[in-house]
Design an enzyme around this catalytic site. Structure first.
Site, mmCIF file in Angstrom:
data_model
loop_
_atom_site.group_PDB
_atom_site.id
_atom_site.type_symbol
_atom_site.label_atom_id
_atom_site.label_comp_id
_atom_site.label_asym_id
_atom_site.label_seq_id
_atom_site.Cartn_x
_atom_site.Cartn_y
_atom_site.Cartn_z
ATOM 1 N N ASP A 464 0.839 -1.207 0.000
ATOM 2 C CA ASP A 464 0.000 0.000 0.000
ATOM 3 C C ASP A 464 0.869 1.251 0.000
ATOM 4 O O ASP A 464 2.083 1.197 0.258
ATOM 5 C CB ASP A 464 -0.906 -0.031 1.243
ATOM 6 C CG ASP A 464 -2.245 0.649 1.002
ATOM 7 O OD1 ASP A 464 -2.333 1.495 0.095
ATOM 8 O OD2 ASP A 464 -3.202 0.343 1.737
ATOM 9 N N ASP A 533 -10.810 1.890 -3.286
ATOM 10 C CA ASP A 533 -11.373 1.631 -1.957
ATOM 11 C C ASP A 533 -12.890 1.699 -1.990
ATOM 12 O O ASP A 533 -13.550 1.314 -1.028
ATOM 13 C CB ASP A 533 -10.854 2.670 -0.943
ATOM 14 C CG ASP A 533 -9.540 2.232 -0.312
ATOM 15 O OD1 ASP A 533 -9.104 1.095 -0.568
ATOM 16 O OD2 ASP A 533 -8.953 3.034 0.437
#
Ligand code: GLA
Length: 723
Positions: A464, A533
């Site tokens: 990430d 997301d």
């Protein structure tokens, strides 16, 4: 950077004499250059395959407004437009005039490489333009190698990867914009005579607000899925990029693409060279669908680390547990994942940090040791448990970042990206580590390596990257701050090279607050991306559509989450969520213990059927039936390369009074003569009258295929199998 050596290629021919026409060819397209009387190399054509020799007759025109479409326009001479190359010499001079020196053609594997050497006779600068043609996929990958052949230092102010000139009466540019959880929002615009620029200066989150890719439709005002000439471009660079589109007074469009030169003046000492990143081009006269399929095929063969390998169906802990879990929570989630037929469990954020425990996003980043109060048995215990249940195991890291509240920040304040005397801005309570610094590169590699050493049973890493670079600066680079942005990306790639050399088989996902790092530069090292997301299935229809224009389904991580959706608060049926997530690499991201028995049964059924057709999603050709924007219905089909199987996805996106009567979809990509048995997936009663029967591809493509999708968020998936 070292110049690319062409010695390993089989050289077909090398020319010193001035051959007037140089043609780079794929099965259906030609890119034609001509060496003009004055030695300049002009690009005369990119599009349908032609007999390039005819272009020898095209006269050279020196107009009042510049001098034609140069293969790599440099500041200087008669050129007035945006330069691909802009140099500042040690005497302060800015002008460069490149002329043809020689060219060579070499064959390597499935590609043919043409390199054209240009020289400035006054300054000794050399530019080698390299075009790697992939005939079968109709893709050309180009880059430039800029070499200082003079005796003094030169500064690179602009240094594009590629310059491409097109000729048409209309140029329709299709590209994406976005923000967090709303990446990949599609936009099309007709280009006027001014200059359009798409760029980023966010560096780490380089694709959150746009993407280094686009489609250019010629001679039309609308993006067409199936018809017309469309050119796709995609830059392989994970950092600041810049694409410019300049329509000149003669109506030509010059597209420059490359690293964003913003704050990145690059010094080149005598004898040194700089290799630009690759720019991928493809041309098709079968509309957006045609050019996307070209890119997808190329990507699966050459552009993605995993080459389209099927990645496991997973349960990710993030939306189901966030930071609040212990060993028992995770073991239970693993057991639930196994009972639902999933293939991997991924432990997301929150598992590390002791002095500064990662119980929220405000602490712990940088301290990659297991949190002993949350998970006293450690990572190996969890990973081994997953393996004992027949599941693979994955783990989340964010190695380029650090929370101020961490042992790492306390020990190495000089590793943080910062500008002396300025505010150290936080975003998501974190700072960026300075990857231009080799010590930080070692640390970041060490994070990956250290995590892998926690257990032999780690199969997957989610990498990430949750903030952009702000107020940039590198303590390591001292007075050389212009090297920061390029140095960061080079450092990132160096780390990934080391990781891939040591861990070739680990599946690595590229995530950056969702889809803020989706590009073909990163995909050389990564197996898949986290698309966004935003897990709302309705929103995902649009994002996955826009992503698919450039990137193949096999790289898209698509997860089924709970409702109301945590980002949008929207409520959609579980089956709709599955039918959308099954368009790519399927996953679940929820707490299974909150699913009812009936929901668990549906999960099992959907997972099982996906397992039966996902090879077509990962390796087949994608045909989008219509764009979802402004439509009541949306559909897409994946067809296996031999056209013997296909999977059709259909959705109702807006209730329409006639929806229950059936909506006609004209299927595409099928063999018209072959007969396909149609089987709807995951239902007891089909929504199409023809379910279970066998029809020719021609019939199914005629509009007779009209499943009833009676309400908002109705959806249906059909498997087609040839007799
Ligand atoms: C980012 C990712 C999410 C999740 C969180 C964890 O937002 O995109 O999927 O991993 O970080 O903090």
């Amino acid at each position: 950077m070292a110049a690319l050596s062409l010695l390993s290629f089989t050289t077909l021919y090398a020319k010193k004499d001035e051959s007037r026409i140089i043609s780079v060819e794929t099965s259906s397209s030609s890119l034609v250059f001509s060496v003009r009387e004055n030695g300049a190399v002009h690009q005369l054509h990119y599009g349908a395959k032609v007999d390039a020799s005819e272009f020898a007759a095209v006269p050279m025109v020196e107009g009042r407004y510049g001098n034609g479409a140069q293969a790599y326009p440099a500041t200087g001479g008669r050129y007035l437009g945006e330069p691909a190359l802009h140099l500042r010499y040690s005497d302060g001079n800015h002008n460069t005039e490149l002329v043809y020196d020689s060219h060579e053609v070499a064959r390597r594997g499935g590609s043919v490489t043409t390199s054209i050497l240009l020289k400035d006779p006054v300054t000794g600068m050399r530019v080698r333009l390299v075009y790697e043609a992939y005939p079968e996929e109709d893709v050309i990958v180009s880059h430039a190698e800029i070499e200082n052949g003079g005796r003094k230092k030169v500064e690179l102010l602009n240094f594009a990867s590629s310059a491409l000139t097109l000729r048409s009466d209309k140029y329709l540019l299709t590209h994406v914009h976005g923000v967090w959880a709303q990446e990949m929002q599609l936009e099309s615009e007709l280009l006027g005579h001014d200059m359009k620029v798409i760029e980023t200066r966010r560096q780490t989150q380089s694709t959150q607000c746009n993407n280094p890719s686009f489609l250019m439709s010629l001679g039309t005002s609308e993006l067409d899925e199936d018809n017309g000439e469309v050119i796709a471009g995609a830059l392989c660079w994970t950092g600041n990029f810049r694409l410019s589109f300049e329509r000149d007074v003669e109506g030509r469009l010059t597209i420059l693409s490359g690293i964003n030169p913003f704050a990145s003046t690059y010094p080149l000492m005598a004898g040194e060279s700089f290799r630009t990143p690759d720019m991928i081009w493809s041309w098709s006269d079968c509309g957006a669908g045609g050019v996307s399929r070209n890119l997808h095929r190329w990507a699966r063969k050459y552009g993605i680390y995993s080459h389209g390998r099927i990645n496991p169906i997973l349960l990710n802990s993030w939306e189901g547990a966030y930071f609040t879990f212990n060993t028992e929570t995770i073991i239970k989630m693993i057991d639930d994942a196994a009972s639902m037929g999933l293939e991997m469990f991924v432990l997301d954020d929150g598992w590390f940090g002791n002095n500064s425990p990662r119980n929220g996003d405000n602490a712990g980043l940088g301290d990659w040791q297991v949190n002993v109060s949350k998970l006293p048995e450690g990572i190996d215990y969890l990973a081994s448990h997953a393996h004992s249940k027949g599941l693979k195991f994955g783990i989340w890291i964010e190695p380029e970042m650090v929370n101020p509240d961490s042992d790492l920040a306390r020990a190495h304040p000089d590793w943080v990206v910062q500008s002396p005397g300025r505010n150290l801005y936080q975003e998501r309570n974190q700072w960026v580590l300075d990857l231009s610094n080799p010590a930080v590169q070692d640390f970041v590699f060490g994070v990956f390596d250290g995590v892998m050493k926690m257990s032999r049973n780690i199969d997957y890493v989610k990498w990430d990257c949750n903030r952009p670079v702000l107020s940039f600066g590198s303590p390591y680079l001292d007075k050389d701050q212009d090297r920061f942005f390029i140095g960061y990306t080079q450092g990132f790639y160096r780390v990934m090279e080391r990781i891939r050399a040591k861990y070739p088989d680990v599946i690595v996902q590229c995530c950056s607050s969702g889809g803020a790092r989706i590009d073909y530069g990163a995909l050389r090292y990564f197996d898949e991306v986290w698309t966004s997301d935003d897990t709302d299935a309705y929103e995902r229809i649009f994002m996955q559509y826009a992503t698919s224009l450039i990137y193949p389904a096999c790289v898209m991580g698509d997860h089924v989450s709970t409702v109301p959706n945590h980002q949008s608060r929207n409520v959609t049926p579980l089956k709709f969520r599955f039918d959308v997530a099954c368009q790519g690499r399927l996953g679940l991201e929820l707490q299974p213990k909150y699913l009812s028995d009936a929901e668990k049964a549906l999960v099992n059924r959907c997972v099982e059927s996906y397992r039966g057709y996902r090879d077509i999603v990962f390796g087949g050709d994608m045909y989008r039936l219509n764009p979802p924007y402004g439509s009541d219905f949306y559909g897409l089909v994946y067809v296996s390369p031999d056209k013997s199987r296909a999977v059709v996805f259909t959705y109702c996106l807006r209730f329409n009074g006639m929806a229950g009567e059936g909506h006609s979809f004209r299927l595409k990509g099928l063999d018209p003569q072959r007969r396909y048995k149609v089987t709807e997936q995951n239902v007891d009663r089909s929504c199409w009258w023809g379910n279970g029967q066998t029809f020719t591809g021609a019939f199914l493509s005629s509009g007779a295929f009209n499943p009833s999708l009676p309400s908002l968020y109705s959806s249906a998936v059909f498997l087609l199998e040839a007799e």
